[in-house]
Design an enzyme around this catalytic site. Structure first.
Site, short mmCIF file in Angstrom:
data_model
loop_
_atom_site.label_atom_id
_atom_site.label_comp_id
_atom_site.label_asym_id
_atom_site.label_seq_id
_atom_site.Cartn_x
_atom_site.Cartn_y
_atom_site.Cartn_z
N GLY A 167 36.99 -5.31 22.75
CA GLY A 167 35.47 -4.75 22.69
C GLY A 167 34.18 -5.54 22.65
O GLY A 167 33.25 -4.94 22.28
N ALA A 187 38.61 1.16 9.09
CA ALA A 187 37.47 1.56 8.30
C ALA A 187 36.54 2.36 9.20
O ALA A 187 35.82 1.84 10.08
CB ALA A 187 36.79 0.34 7.94
N HIS A 227 23.47 9.55 13.79
CA HIS A 227 23.77 8.19 14.70
C HIS A 227 22.97 8.40 16.23
O HIS A 227 22.39 9.27 16.52
CB HIS A 227 25.35 8.19 15.17
CG HIS A 227 25.93 8.12 13.72
ND1 HIS A 227 26.57 8.69 12.95
CD2 HIS A 227 26.64 6.74 13.46
CE1 HIS A 227 27.25 8.11 11.90
NE2 HIS A 227 27.24 6.95 12.22
N HIS A 228 23.29 7.00 16.79
CA HIS A 228 22.66 6.91 18.03
C HIS A 228 23.35 7.80 19.07
O HIS A 228 24.35 8.58 18.84
CB HIS A 228 22.90 5.43 18.65
CG HIS A 228 24.33 5.31 18.55
ND1 HIS A 228 24.96 5.18 19.48
CD2 HIS A 228 24.99 4.59 17.48
CE1 HIS A 228 26.28 4.77 19.57
NE2 HIS A 228 26.31 4.31 18.06
N LYS A 287 27.12 7.69 20.82
CA LYS A 287 28.31 7.58 20.08
C LYS A 287 29.00 8.94 20.40
O LYS A 287 28.72 9.99 20.74
CB LYS A 287 28.04 8.01 18.38
CG LYS A 287 29.10 8.11 17.77
CD LYS A 287 28.86 8.05 16.12
CE LYS A 287 30.05 8.20 15.12
NZ LYS A 287 31.11 7.09 15.40
#
Length: 255
Positions: free
Chosen positions: A9, A115, A145-146, A149
């Site tokens: 990624g 995580a 969040h942005h 997402k």
């Protein structure tokens, strides 16, 4: 000896930040890059792959994954099956998937880390929130969040809720005859409390846990203003998983 790292990624925002972190650490070597949308064959002498199958037999120690939820499980399984210790920041795993990957890591005696959040401050927020919930059992989680997402609520919010559930006496909050005049107005229900997700341009990653009691309140908040805030945790994860023989869920297990 340098730890050889694959970054899956690498075209994304987190992946590209991870690449720069690896390149800037003398104890790490960037061994390969993976992204299905890559057009280049190499970047600064590092080979680029578009299909993970081409990495079978590749010489590397750690697989760093910042992809998307739809492929993260298969990527992590592939890494374990091929001897790469995974360090995964992609969210969206189910409890069943995490258990399967943990069992596979035990069978292979390979360390690994999934995580929801790599920021040390976020890990502390989770720990503080769990401790506070023993004394303030009425709470709500708000994560922000942005707007790119894909999953909601965030993995960080879910992990926070799970840690709270372990120590908080289960109770249903709010009025017994509570009614939503707009569906979803009260957020997602988890063990009797609510989780709310906000998605807006300009945000990175933020979370509040709000506690209420008779005559007082407590708010815990963490903010990541830049993706560089996650890199100390990713770096720690890379250096720790090669020493271990089992996958763990949550950076707190390595602190």
């Amino acid at each position: 000896m340098s730890i050889k790292v694959i970054v899956a990624g690498f075209k994304g925002r987190m992946g590209s930040t991870a690449v720069e972190m690896v390149k800037g650490d003398d104890e790490l070597t960037l061994a390969a890059l993976l992204d299905p949308f890559a057009a280049e064959k190499e970047v600064d002498g590092v080979p680029v792959f578009t299909d993970k199958a081409d990495l079978v037999g590749f010489d590397a120690d750690v697989w760093v994954d910042f992809t998307i939820p739809a492929v993260a499980y298969e990527n992590t399984r592939f890494a374990l099956e091929n001897g790469f210790a995974p360090v995964v920041g992609t969210t969206g795993f189910t409890e069943a998937q995490i258990q399967k990957l943990t069992d596979l890591s035990k069978d292979k005696s390979i360390g690994g880390l999934i995580a929801p959040n790599f920021a040390i401050g976020a890990i502390l927020l989770m720990k503080f929130a769990a401790e506070a919930s023993k004394y303030f059992p009425d709470l709500e989680i708000i994560e922000l969040h942005h707007d790119k997402k894909k999953d909601a609520p965030s993995g960080t919010a879910v992990k926070t809720a799970e840690l709270i559930r372990e120590v908080r006496e289960s109770k249903r909050q709010g009025a017994e005859d509570e009614m939503e005049t707009l569906a979803g107005a009260r957020g997602a229900e988890f063990d009797g409390f609510r989780i709310h997700s906000v998605r807006l341009p300009g945000l990175v990653a933020h979370q509040e846990v709000i506690f209420g009691a008779q005559g007082e309140g407590l708010t815990l908040r963490h903010d990541s203003y830049d993706r560089i805030s996650f890199m100390s945790g990713v770096n720690l994860g890379i250096k720790e998983v090669v020493k271990r023989d089992q996958l763990v869920y949550g950076l707190e297990h390595l602190l």
